[in-house]
Design an enzyme around this catalytic site. Sequence first.
Site, PDB file in Angstrom:
ATOM      1  N   ASP A  14      33.298   3.344  28.868  1.00 30.22           N
ATOM      2  CA  ASP A  14      32.531   2.289  28.208  1.00 30.22           C
ATOM      3  C   ASP A  14      32.623   1.039  29.060  1.00 30.22           C
ATOM      4  O   ASP A  14      33.536   0.222  28.910  1.00 30.22           O
ATOM      5  CB  ASP A  14      33.072   2.040  26.795  1.00 30.22           C
ATOM      6  CG  ASP A  14      32.209   1.058  26.001  1.00 30.22           C
ATOM      7  OD1 ASP A  14      31.448   0.305  26.633  1.00 30.22           O
ATOM      8  OD2 ASP A  14      32.305   1.044  24.771  1.00 30.22           O
ATOM      9  N   HIS A  46      33.437  -6.658  27.692  1.00 31.97           N
ATOM     10  CA  HIS A  46      34.857  -6.365  27.522  1.00 31.97           C
ATOM     11  C   HIS A  46      35.703  -6.786  28.724  1.00 31.97           C
ATOM     12  O   HIS A  46      36.930  -6.652  28.683  1.00 31.97           O
ATOM     13  CB  HIS A  46      35.060  -4.872  27.260  1.00 31.97           C
ATOM     14  CG  HIS A  46      34.372  -4.383  26.019  1.00 31.97           C
ATOM     15  ND1 HIS A  46      34.712  -4.836  24.765  1.00 31.97           N
ATOM     16  CD2 HIS A  46      33.353  -3.509  25.843  1.00 31.97           C
ATOM     17  CE1 HIS A  46      33.932  -4.244  23.865  1.00 31.97           C
ATOM     18  NE2 HIS A  46      33.099  -3.451  24.490  1.00 31.97           N
TER      19      HIS A  46
END
Length: 262
Positions: free
Chosen positions: A169, A174
Amino acid sequence: MNDWRGRSLGTRETTHDETRAILYALAVGAPASALDLVFEKNLRVLPTFALTLAQWAPDELGPAGAFDMSTAVHGSQRLRVRKPLPSAGTVEMRARVGEVWDKGRAAVFEVVVESDYFDATWSIFAPGEGGFGGERGPSSQRRPSTEPDRTLTLRTTGNQAALYRLLGDRHHMHIDPEAAKAAGMPRPFMHGLCTLAAVTLPIAEAHERHPAALSELDGRFASPVFPGDELTIETWSDDGAILFEASVDDRTVLSGGRAVFA
Protein backbone atom coordinates in the site's frame (compact mmCIF):
# COMPACT_ATOMS: atom_id res chain seq x y z
CA MET A 1 -25.09 2.09 -8.23
CA ASN A 2 -27.02 -1.16 -8.31
CA ASP A 3 -25.10 -1.98 -11.50
CA TRP A 4 -21.98 -2.41 -9.39
CA ARG A 5 -23.45 -5.05 -7.09
CA GLY A 6 -21.97 -8.45 -7.91
CA ARG A 7 -19.54 -7.11 -10.51
CA SER A 8 -16.42 -9.22 -10.90
CA LEU A 9 -13.08 -7.57 -10.22
CA GLY A 10 -11.18 -10.49 -11.67
CA THR A 11 -8.67 -12.95 -10.29
CA ARG A 12 -5.05 -12.67 -9.31
CA GLU A 13 -2.22 -14.83 -8.04
CA THR A 14 0.33 -13.41 -5.63
CA THR A 15 3.54 -15.08 -4.58
CA HIS A 16 5.29 -14.36 -1.30
CA ASP A 17 8.32 -15.67 0.53
CA GLU A 18 9.40 -15.90 4.17
CA THR A 19 11.09 -12.50 4.06
CA ARG A 20 7.82 -10.78 3.14
CA ALA A 21 5.88 -12.58 5.88
CA ILE A 22 8.55 -11.64 8.45
CA LEU A 23 8.64 -8.00 7.27
CA TYR A 24 4.88 -7.90 7.74
CA ALA A 25 5.09 -9.21 11.29
CA LEU A 26 7.71 -6.60 12.16
CA ALA A 27 5.70 -3.82 10.48
CA VAL A 28 2.62 -4.52 12.60
CA GLY A 29 4.63 -4.62 15.80
CA ALA A 30 5.79 -8.17 16.44
CA PRO A 31 8.87 -8.09 18.70
CA ALA A 32 12.13 -9.79 17.78
CA SER A 33 11.53 -12.20 20.68
CA ALA A 34 8.45 -13.65 18.91
CA LEU A 35 10.62 -16.11 17.04
CA ASP A 36 7.83 -18.04 15.35
CA LEU A 37 6.68 -14.79 13.73
CA VAL A 38 10.05 -13.24 12.78
CA PHE A 39 12.43 -16.19 12.32
CA GLU A 40 12.16 -18.49 9.31
CA LYS A 41 12.62 -21.60 11.46
CA ASN A 42 9.11 -22.86 12.33
CA LEU A 43 7.64 -19.62 10.96
CA ARG A 44 3.91 -18.96 11.48
CA VAL A 45 2.31 -16.33 9.27
CA LEU A 46 0.02 -13.76 10.84
CA PRO A 47 -3.43 -14.24 9.27
CA THR A 48 -3.83 -10.49 8.67
CA PHE A 49 -0.91 -10.75 6.21
CA ALA A 50 -3.59 -11.98 3.79
CA LEU A 51 -4.96 -8.44 3.58
CA THR A 52 -1.75 -7.20 1.99
CA LEU A 53 -1.97 -9.96 -0.62
CA ALA A 54 -5.55 -8.94 -1.47
CA GLN A 55 -5.04 -5.15 -1.47
CA TRP A 56 -5.16 -5.14 -5.27
CA ALA A 57 -8.93 -5.76 -5.23
CA PRO A 58 -10.18 -2.56 -3.52
CA ASP A 59 -7.56 -0.65 -5.47
CA GLU A 60 -9.27 -1.80 -8.69
CA LEU A 61 -12.63 -0.24 -7.85
CA GLY A 62 -11.73 3.45 -7.96
CA PRO A 63 -10.02 3.41 -11.38
CA ALA A 64 -13.00 1.42 -12.70
CA GLY A 65 -15.16 4.50 -12.07
CA ALA A 66 -17.14 3.45 -9.00
CA PHE A 67 -16.21 6.55 -6.97
CA ASP A 68 -13.79 9.44 -6.57
CA MET A 69 -10.58 7.97 -5.18
CA SER A 70 -9.53 11.32 -3.68
CA THR A 71 -12.48 11.39 -1.27
CA ALA A 72 -13.29 7.70 -0.64
CA VAL A 73 -12.05 6.22 2.63
CA HIS A 74 -11.65 2.73 4.02
CA GLY A 75 -14.53 2.39 6.46
CA SER A 76 -14.23 -1.11 7.90
CA GLN A 77 -12.63 -4.51 7.38
CA ARG A 78 -13.60 -8.13 7.82
CA LEU A 79 -11.39 -11.23 7.66
CA ARG A 80 -12.38 -14.89 7.92
CA VAL A 81 -9.59 -17.45 7.91
CA ARG A 82 -10.13 -20.78 6.14
CA LYS A 83 -6.68 -22.26 6.79
CA PRO A 84 -3.20 -20.96 7.68
CA LEU A 85 -1.21 -19.18 5.01
CA PRO A 86 2.03 -20.90 3.99
CA SER A 87 5.27 -19.20 4.96
CA ALA A 88 6.10 -19.07 1.25
CA GLY A 89 3.96 -19.85 -1.76
CA THR A 90 1.33 -18.65 -4.22
CA VAL A 91 -2.20 -17.60 -3.31
CA GLU A 92 -4.94 -17.43 -5.95
CA MET A 93 -7.74 -14.94 -5.25
CA ARG A 94 -10.98 -13.88 -6.90
CA ALA A 95 -12.70 -10.58 -6.17
CA ARG A 96 -16.10 -9.00 -6.71
CA VAL A 97 -18.23 -6.13 -5.51
CA GLY A 98 -20.60 -7.46 -2.86
CA GLU A 99 -23.27 -5.10 -1.59
CA VAL A 100 -23.54 -1.39 -2.34
CA TRP A 101 -25.32 0.38 0.52
CA ASP A 102 -27.05 3.75 0.21
CA LYS A 103 -26.19 5.96 3.20
CA GLY A 104 -27.88 9.04 1.78
CA ARG A 105 -25.00 11.41 1.15
CA ALA A 106 -22.60 8.54 0.53
CA ALA A 107 -22.48 4.98 -0.71
CA VAL A 108 -20.64 2.08 0.91
CA PHE A 109 -19.07 -0.41 -1.49
CA GLU A 110 -18.18 -3.86 -0.18
CA VAL A 111 -15.25 -5.47 -1.98
CA VAL A 112 -15.13 -9.22 -1.36
CA VAL A 113 -11.99 -11.28 -1.91
CA GLU A 114 -12.12 -15.06 -1.66
CA SER A 115 -9.41 -17.69 -1.70
CA ASP A 116 -8.70 -21.17 -0.37
CA TYR A 117 -7.01 -19.53 2.63
CA PHE A 118 -9.30 -16.66 3.58
CA ASP A 119 -12.31 -14.50 2.79
CA ALA A 120 -11.95 -10.74 3.26
CA THR A 121 -14.32 -7.81 2.85
CA TRP A 122 -13.37 -4.15 2.50
CA SER A 123 -16.08 -1.55 3.11
CA ILE A 124 -15.28 1.64 1.19
CA PHE A 125 -17.14 4.82 2.17
CA ALA A 126 -17.67 6.98 -0.93
CA PRO A 127 -19.03 10.51 -0.25
CA GLY A 128 -21.38 11.93 -2.85
CA GLU A 129 -22.34 8.55 -4.30
CA GLY A 130 -25.47 7.89 -2.22
CA GLY A 131 -29.09 8.82 -2.76
CA PHE A 132 -29.75 6.19 -5.42
CA GLY A 133 -32.66 4.56 -3.59
CA GLY A 134 -30.84 1.51 -2.28
CA GLU A 135 -30.95 -0.13 1.15
CA ARG A 136 -29.00 1.53 3.97
CA GLY A 137 -27.43 -1.71 5.11
CA PRO A 138 -26.55 -2.82 8.63
CA SER A 139 -25.78 -0.34 11.39
CA SER A 140 -22.36 -0.12 12.98
CA GLN A 141 -21.66 -2.34 15.97
CA ARG A 142 -22.26 -0.42 19.18
CA ARG A 143 -19.86 -0.27 22.09
CA PRO A 144 -20.80 -2.82 24.79
CA SER A 145 -22.74 -1.30 27.67
CA THR A 146 -20.72 -3.12 30.34
CA GLU A 147 -17.32 -2.15 31.71
CA PRO A 148 -14.41 -3.67 29.71
CA ASP A 149 -12.80 -6.88 31.00
CA ARG A 150 -9.31 -5.60 30.21
CA THR A 151 -7.63 -2.33 29.31
CA LEU A 152 -4.40 -2.64 27.31
CA THR A 153 -1.82 -0.21 25.96
CA LEU A 154 -0.11 -0.26 22.58
CA ARG A 155 2.57 2.24 21.57
CA THR A 156 3.01 2.55 17.81
CA THR A 157 6.45 3.39 16.45
CA GLY A 158 7.59 6.37 14.45
CA ASN A 159 8.62 4.26 11.46
CA GLN A 160 5.65 1.89 11.44
CA ALA A 161 3.79 3.42 8.48
CA ALA A 162 7.05 3.62 6.51
CA LEU A 163 7.61 -0.10 7.07
CA TYR A 164 4.03 -1.14 6.38
CA ARG A 165 3.86 0.60 3.00
CA LEU A 166 6.63 -1.71 1.77
CA LEU A 167 4.03 -4.49 1.85
CA GLY A 168 2.18 -2.94 -1.10
CA ASP A 169 0.00 0.00 0.00
CA ARG A 170 2.17 2.81 -1.35
CA HIS A 171 -0.34 5.66 -1.01
CA HIS A 172 1.81 8.77 -0.51
CA MET A 173 -0.26 10.14 2.36
CA HIS A 174 1.33 7.56 4.68
CA ILE A 175 4.87 8.79 4.08
CA ASP A 176 4.88 12.23 2.40
CA PRO A 177 3.92 15.23 4.59
CA GLU A 178 2.68 17.21 1.58
CA ALA A 179 0.46 14.36 0.40
CA ALA A 180 -0.92 13.97 3.92
CA LYS A 181 -1.77 17.69 4.08
CA ALA A 182 -3.51 17.44 0.70
CA ALA A 183 -5.63 14.66 2.19
CA GLY A 184 -6.58 16.91 5.12
CA MET A 185 -4.19 15.40 7.65
CA PRO A 186 -1.57 17.32 9.63
CA ARG A 187 1.12 14.72 8.89
CA PRO A 188 1.52 11.18 7.48
CA PHE A 189 -0.71 8.68 9.25
CA MET A 190 -0.91 4.95 9.81
CA HIS A 191 -2.59 2.56 7.40
CA GLY A 192 -5.85 1.44 8.96
CA LEU A 193 -5.03 -2.20 8.27
CA CYS A 194 -1.69 -1.80 10.04
CA THR A 195 -3.42 -0.42 13.13
CA LEU A 196 -6.09 -3.13 13.05
CA ALA A 197 -3.49 -5.89 12.79
CA ALA A 198 -1.27 -4.30 15.43
CA VAL A 199 -3.98 -4.34 18.11
CA THR A 200 -4.50 -8.09 17.66
CA LEU A 201 -1.03 -8.75 19.11
CA PRO A 202 -1.61 -7.36 22.64
CA ILE A 203 -5.20 -8.66 22.56
CA ALA A 204 -3.96 -12.18 21.86
CA GLU A 205 -1.31 -11.94 24.58
CA ALA A 206 -3.74 -10.60 27.18
CA HIS A 207 -6.21 -13.39 26.44
CA GLU A 208 -3.51 -16.09 26.33
CA ARG A 209 -3.93 -16.76 22.63
CA HIS A 210 -1.40 -16.91 19.83
CA PRO A 211 -1.81 -14.09 17.28
CA ALA A 212 -1.27 -16.55 14.42
CA ALA A 213 -4.33 -18.47 15.64
CA LEU A 214 -6.64 -15.59 14.68
CA SER A 215 -9.64 -17.00 12.79
CA GLU A 216 -12.04 -14.02 12.56
CA LEU A 217 -11.48 -10.27 12.67
CA ASP A 218 -13.74 -7.25 12.23
CA GLY A 219 -13.08 -3.57 12.82
CA ARG A 220 -14.26 -0.11 11.83
CA PHE A 221 -11.82 2.74 11.26
CA ALA A 222 -13.22 5.63 13.28
CA SER A 223 -10.37 8.14 13.00
CA PRO A 224 -6.69 8.16 12.01
CA VAL A 225 -3.73 6.97 14.05
CA PHE A 226 -0.36 8.69 13.67
CA PRO A 227 2.99 6.93 14.02
CA GLY A 228 4.12 7.19 17.63
CA ASP A 229 0.58 7.38 19.04
CA GLU A 230 -0.22 5.37 22.15
CA LEU A 231 -3.46 3.40 21.88
CA THR A 232 -5.68 2.35 24.76
CA ILE A 233 -7.44 -0.91 23.90
CA GLU A 234 -10.52 -2.05 25.80
CA THR A 235 -11.75 -5.64 25.45
CA TRP A 236 -14.88 -7.59 26.35
CA SER A 237 -15.36 -11.38 26.25
CA ASP A 238 -18.44 -12.35 24.27
CA ASP A 239 -19.35 -16.03 23.79
CA GLY A 240 -15.95 -17.13 22.51
CA ALA A 241 -15.18 -13.85 20.76
CA ILE A 242 -13.25 -10.84 22.01
CA LEU A 243 -14.88 -7.48 21.36
CA PHE A 244 -12.62 -4.43 21.39
CA GLU A 245 -12.32 -0.70 20.87
CA ALA A 246 -9.17 1.39 20.64
CA SER A 247 -8.65 5.06 21.35
CA VAL A 248 -5.90 7.69 21.40
CA ASP A 249 -6.47 10.00 24.35
CA ASP A 250 -10.28 10.41 24.26
CA ARG A 251 -10.60 9.88 20.50
CA THR A 252 -11.90 6.52 19.29
CA VAL A 253 -9.78 5.18 16.43
CA LEU A 254 -11.12 1.63 16.09
CA SER A 255 -14.69 0.67 16.92
CA GLY A 256 -16.88 -2.38 16.50
CA GLY A 257 -13.83 -4.61 16.89
CA ARG A 258 -14.28 -8.37 17.13
CA ALA A 259 -11.60 -11.07 17.17
CA VAL A 260 -11.82 -14.85 17.43
CA PHE A 261 -8.81 -17.07 18.01
CA ALA A 262 -8.85 -20.78 17.22
